[in-house]
Structure formats: C-alpha cells, structure tokens
Design an enzyme around this catalytic site. Structure first.
Site, PDB file in Angstrom:
ATOM      1  NE  ARG A   1      43.792  54.073  41.715  1.00 31.28           N
ATOM      2  CZ  ARG A   1      44.140  53.348  40.960  1.00 31.28           C
ATOM      3  NH1 ARG A   1      45.264  53.467  40.284  1.00 31.28           N
ATOM      4  NH2 ARG A   1      43.745  52.340  41.120  1.00 31.28           N
TER       5      ARG A   1
ATOM      6  CE  LYS B   1      34.260  47.993  41.951  1.00 33.92           C
ATOM      7  NZ  LYS B   1      35.693  47.796  41.226  1.00 33.92           N
TER       8      LYS B   1
HETATM    9  N1  BES Z   1      36.836  48.585  45.508  1.00 35.23           N
HETATM   10  C1  BES Z   1      37.468  47.980  44.182  1.00 35.23           C
HETATM   11  C2  BES Z   1      39.216  47.690  44.294  1.00 35.23           C
HETATM   12  C3  BES Z   1      38.662  45.939  44.872  1.00 35.23           C
HETATM   13  C4  BES Z   1      38.660  44.954  43.637  1.00 35.23           C
HETATM   14  C5  BES Z   1      38.815  45.752  46.150  1.00 35.23           C
HETATM   15  C6  BES Z   1      38.538  43.718  44.492  1.00 35.23           C
HETATM   16  C7  BES Z   1      37.599  44.443  46.504  1.00 35.23           C
HETATM   17  C8  BES Z   1      38.278  42.807  45.770  1.00 35.23           C
HETATM   18  C9  BES Z   1      39.163  49.660  43.424  1.00 35.23           C
HETATM   19  O1  BES Z   1      38.417  50.669  44.105  1.00 35.23           O
HETATM   20  C10 BES Z   1      38.158  49.770  42.271  1.00 35.23           C
HETATM   21  O2  BES Z   1      37.750  49.050  41.502  1.00 35.23           O
HETATM   22  N2  BES Z   1      39.718  49.234  41.436  1.00 35.23           N
HETATM   23  C11 BES Z   1      39.734  49.254  40.218  1.00 35.23           C
HETATM   24  C12 BES Z   1      41.110  50.147  39.251  1.00 35.23           C
HETATM   25  C13 BES Z   1      41.519  49.726  38.236  1.00 35.23           C
HETATM   26  C14 BES Z   1      39.979  50.980  37.359  1.00 35.23           C
HETATM   27  C15 BES Z   1      42.542  50.693  37.634  1.00 35.23           C
HETATM   28  C16 BES Z   1      40.163  47.887  39.930  1.00 35.23           C
HETATM   29  O3  BES Z   1      40.945  47.252  40.254  1.00 35.23           O
HETATM   30  O4  BES Z   1      39.508  47.307  38.621  1.00 35.23           O
HETATM   31 MG    MG Z   2      36.078  51.340  41.898  1.00 37.68          MG
END
Ligand code: BES
Ligand code: MG
Ligand code: ZN
Length: 506
Positions: free
Chosen positions: A359, A285
């Site tokens: 997921r 991230k």
């Molecule tokens: N934990 C995150 C989602 C999230 C985003 C939670 C903002 C709380 C606040 C999740 O694991 C994630 O990183 N999701 C990705 C999915 C993508 C890579 C398909 C996302 O939302 O960018």
């Molecule tokens: Mg994630």
C-alpha cells in the site's frame, strides 16, 4: 527474454470450410456433447474413423466435460491421431468450460509435441457459444494450455517442438481466423504475465521489470519513462523510497503510455504493485513460504500483460500504466515500525508494520498516475493474505469508490472468466486508517477486515478519481496445476484489464 522465447513464432491460424479426408494433421480435434446424438459434422468424421467415436461413446464417458480420448484413424484420414474432447451437457456449457477444455487440449498438444493441428469448430458450438466465440476460445485456450514454466535445470524442460499451424474448420472462414488470433493474443499476454511472476526474484528485480516494460514499449510503440531514485527524491516519492531503503536494488517508477485516441481527454490508469521480493522487511515474514514472495509483482505483471494485449489490439482509447517497483528487504537503513514517512501526495503515514509495504508503494504509484493525468484508476496488487482467507485462490477481491467503474470491471471479468467479488467500503473501515497519533494514516490498523482497510488505504490517494482496487494475493498464484495451466503464476487480470480498455472503445 527467457531462453524459451522465440520471437515471431505465432501459431498460424488457417481456416477451411469443411474437413476432408486428405487434410493432413498431427492431430485433429473434435468435441462431443454428453447426452446428445453426434453433430452431423462429427458423424461424417466418425464414419471416416470406422465409427470409433460413436462406439466408444456408448460404453465410455468420453463426452464428460474435460475428458480427452485419443482415437487412431486407420489410413482413412490423413491425421495421425484424433482427440475426441468431452464438452459435457449442453445446458452446462459456458465460455469458461470451453476455454478450459481447449486449454487441456493445449496441454496434451504440448505433451505430444504436436506441430500441426486442426479443430472442427462447429462441433464445439451450442446455443450460448457460436462459431466465432469458439474460435476466440480456441486461440486463447491453446495459448494458455501450451504455456510452460521455464526451469533452470541442467537438463531443462525446454521443448523443441512448438505448435505451428492450427486449421479451423467452420463456415465463416475469415472471421474464424481473425477471432482465433484475437484469442491467441489474450492468451499470450496472460502468459507474459505468468512468466514475469514465475521468474525467481534474483532474476526479476525492479531493473529487470523496467527492462520488460521497455521491451513492450519498443514492440508496440508506447511512450516509456522510468524514474530513478534521484528523480523520486526530487519529486518527493517518500513512500516508495521508504520501502526501497532496505534493499540494494534501485527502485523504479515505471511508466508506459498508449495513445489510441488523441481527441479524448480520458486516460485509463492501471497501477500495478511491482514488489519483486517481499521478505516483510524488519516486520519479517515466517520462513516457511517466504520463497513464494517472488510473486509479489503479480500486479505489475498483470498490467504489463494487459498492455501487451492492448498494444496488439489497438483500441481507440488512452491507457497509462504505472508500476512502482522495489524489493522489501532489511538492512541497516531499512524502514522500521514506528517510522513516519511523507508520501508524494503530502499525506504522512505511520509505518506500524513494514510488511504492509504494498500500500505504501501504491500510494505513490496512484498519486503519480493522477499527476500524469489518469482520469480513472484501477490498481492491481498481491496486497493481503487476508483476501485468501476471505475469498480463497479463485476469486479476486475488489474495493472501490465508484460503482459505475466497478460495474465495467466486473463486466470485463465475466467475459474473460476471471472472478471478482467486491468488498464493502463503509465509513467505519475508513476510520480504522486514521488511528495514528502522529501521522495522517496508519499503514497497518490490525487484523480485522485486513483486505478492506488495505484497499481503502490506497483509496485515500485516489481521492475523487473513480477507482477500483483489485487484490490478487489469492488468484495470482495457483499451488497446483489447473486445466488452464501449470502450478505457479496465473497472469490473472491481464485479460480483464485489457478487456476493460477494449470495451471502452467507442
Ligand atoms: N505481499 C503480501 C501479501 C501476500 C500474502 C501476497 C500472501 C501473496 C500471498 C503483503 O505485502 C503483506 O505482507 N501483507 C500483510 C499485511 C499486514 C502486515 C497488514 C499481510 O497480508 O499479512
Ligand atoms: Mg508485505
Ligand atoms: Zn507485499
């Protein structure tokens, strides 16, 4: 246990039929409506206050929803202060608005170090919200409003005085007392979830989360089981293990079971995402807000908060809580984009993005809940950033394979004031998951409809079992204080899950 927790200090709710001038409180609380003459019971108190309320009401907007005005009695009554709380126009009053108003009273009570308070329950009632509803909302609102985020400063924010007595003045004294206690239980369960979310990732590891669950099991007499890495390997929980591979913290599959109806085969399954820190893994991230990813166990927190409420309320239903828990970090053994893994269900997954890890662990969580006999499933997860774009930070996104169960979840959420909006599950979205040449499923099919495909990915593992997915990535955290509580974890869905289980009671 955090340092601010003192076991067994419940504010004691008492109830009396009428307020008398010699009833002694640090602060006495009454509500007034906008554009109405004062309620007769308020009028009576007002006359003991040299008509300060009616005089102020003429010149200032003290009846506006959420306004809080402190009035000081001059010896006529024994309370040190009176909070006059604005309830707004009668036609605009809802259970939500009263919950919020009481929670802001709770925040003031915390600031003023109040130990003993009294509420003129009748003054908060209107056609839509009767005395016993008000009492529930007082209990709930006070618990929510007095919540404090624990800090770790040298000079900590620990308060030395806590609310100890709440006297409710109203007609049906016994009912009021009980109703307030129920509301208080809901508020405290939510606060438990908030605390878990607010705790830094180094202090809230999968092992700590399992410890929390164990404490709850001991408190309420739940069955408790935690699977360790070796058992996961034996069972074939390849998806949870794959996410955990990049971390030194051992993953846990945490299980709690509450049996309230031995005769019934129905078993409500709650599955909560327990990612105690999400760096994204190799698909790392951006650095700016990464620290917020300690909240990625918000789903697990909601499930544990709900179990706390259920354990106290003891409805005659059966509830299973399953929490797959891991960190998502990166080291030399970490999961990589392009890896193919085999989940507990047998389905294979091509990992296109290691940041779509929620997921993956939920896939094994859902399958395990089914193996343990869950006859319906509700999963709760901080799953996608996309849900924030779609619905903002006030509404939880849902995806389902069963309209009836969805309806029950929505009904519960209306009672608890936690908004949910259901997203579509049409066939083309499902097709987007089947876009891997080498595996059954693709864990990250792209930006389009990100919250729907994420939800439906989990649905692939629920199969025919009635299932509702709740994406709380937007609602689990508030970036500023609200009337219900401080900046940080909200404990969202703890109350709704509990309400759902309690509504299923026959
Ligand atoms: N934990 C995150 C989602 C999230 C985003 C939670 C903002 C709380 C606040 C999740 O694991 C994630 O990183 N999701 C990705 C999915 C993508 C890579 C398909 C996302 O939302 O960018
Ligand atoms: Mg994630
Ligand atoms: Zn995540």
């Amino acid at each position: 246990m955090g340092k601010n927790d003192k076991k067994g200090v419940l504010p004691l709710f008492k109830s009396l039929p009428t307020f008398e001038r010699n009833n002694e409180h640090d602060v006495f609380v009454l509500g007034i409506f906008e554009g109405e003459t004062l309620h007769p019971v308020v009028e009576k108190v007002d006359s003991m206050l040299n008509n300060q309320v009616s005089r102020l009401k003429k010149t200032k907007k003290i009846a506006k929803q959420g306004a809080l005005t402190t009035v000081y009695p001059l010896e006529e009554i024994k309370s040190e202060a009176v909070y006059v709380v604005g309830l707004g126009k009668k036609e605009d009053v809802t259970t939500e608005s009263i919950r919020e108003v009481v929670a802001s009273v709770g925040q003031q009570i915390k600031k003023d170090n109040i130990v003993n308070t009294g509420f003129l329950v009748e003054s908060f009632t209107c056609e839509l919200v009767e005395e016993s509803d008000v009492a529930v909302l007082i209990g709930e609102g006070l618990a929510l409003g007095t919540y404090t985020v624990v800090d770790y400063k040298e000079k900590s924010n620990e308060v030395d005085k806590k609310l100890e007595t709440v006297t409710l003045y109203g007609k049906a004294t016994e009912t009021l007392q009980e109703a307030a206690q129920v509301g208080y239980t809901y508020g405290k369960g939510t606060n438990r979830a908030r605390k878990l979310v607010n705790t830094p990732g180094n202090l809230m590891t999968p092992t700590d989360l399992a410890e929390e669950a164990k404490e709850l099991a001991e408190k309420h007499g739940f069955e408790y089981e935690v699977l360790e890495r070796e058992e996961m390997e034996k069972l074939g929980m390849g998806a949870l293990l794959a996410v955990a591979a990049g971390s030194d913290q051992p993953p846990k599959m945490i299980v709690l079971k509450y049996t309230g109806d031995k005769q019934s085969d129905e078993l409500i399954g709650f599955v909560g995402k327990g990612l105690t820190f999400d760096s994204g893994g190799i698909s790392i991230k951006p650095r700016e807000n990464m620290h917020q990813m300690k909240m990625d166990m918000g789903g697990a927190a909601a499930v544990l908060g709900a179990m706390d409420i259920i354990g106290s309320q003891k409805p005659n239903v059966n509830v299973l809580a399953v929490i797959p828990s891991s960190e998502n970090l990166l080291n030399g053994s970490a999961l990589k984009p392009g890896d193919v893994i085999t989940s507990l269900s047998g389905k294979t997954i091509e990992v296109r993005n290691t940041d779509a890890e929620g997921r993956l662990i939920l896939a094994d969580g859902i399958t395990y809940a089914k193996q343990l006999g869950a006859t319906m499933l509700i999963d709760v997860a901080t799953l996608t950033g996309a849900v924030l774009i779609a619905l903002g930070d006030c509404t939880t996104g849902a995806v389902t394979n069963n309209e009836e169960l969805l309806e029950e979840v929505l009904e519960a959420s209306v009672e608890t004031g936690e908004w949910i909006w259901c997203l579509p599950n049409y066939a083309p979205y499902k097709k987007m998951l089947k876009t891997s040449d080498v595996a059954d499923l693709n864990n990250a099919p792209g930006r389009l409809a990100g919250s729907i495909t994420a939800g439906l990915f989990i649905g692939e593992f629920a199969q025919d079992t009635p299932w509702v997915h709740l994406d709380i990535a937007g609602t689990a955290w508030q970036s500023r204080a609200t009337s219900l509580g401080p900046l940080g974890g909200t404990g969202v869905m703890a109350r709704t899950l509990a309400q759902l289980a309690i509504n299923k009671e026959i």
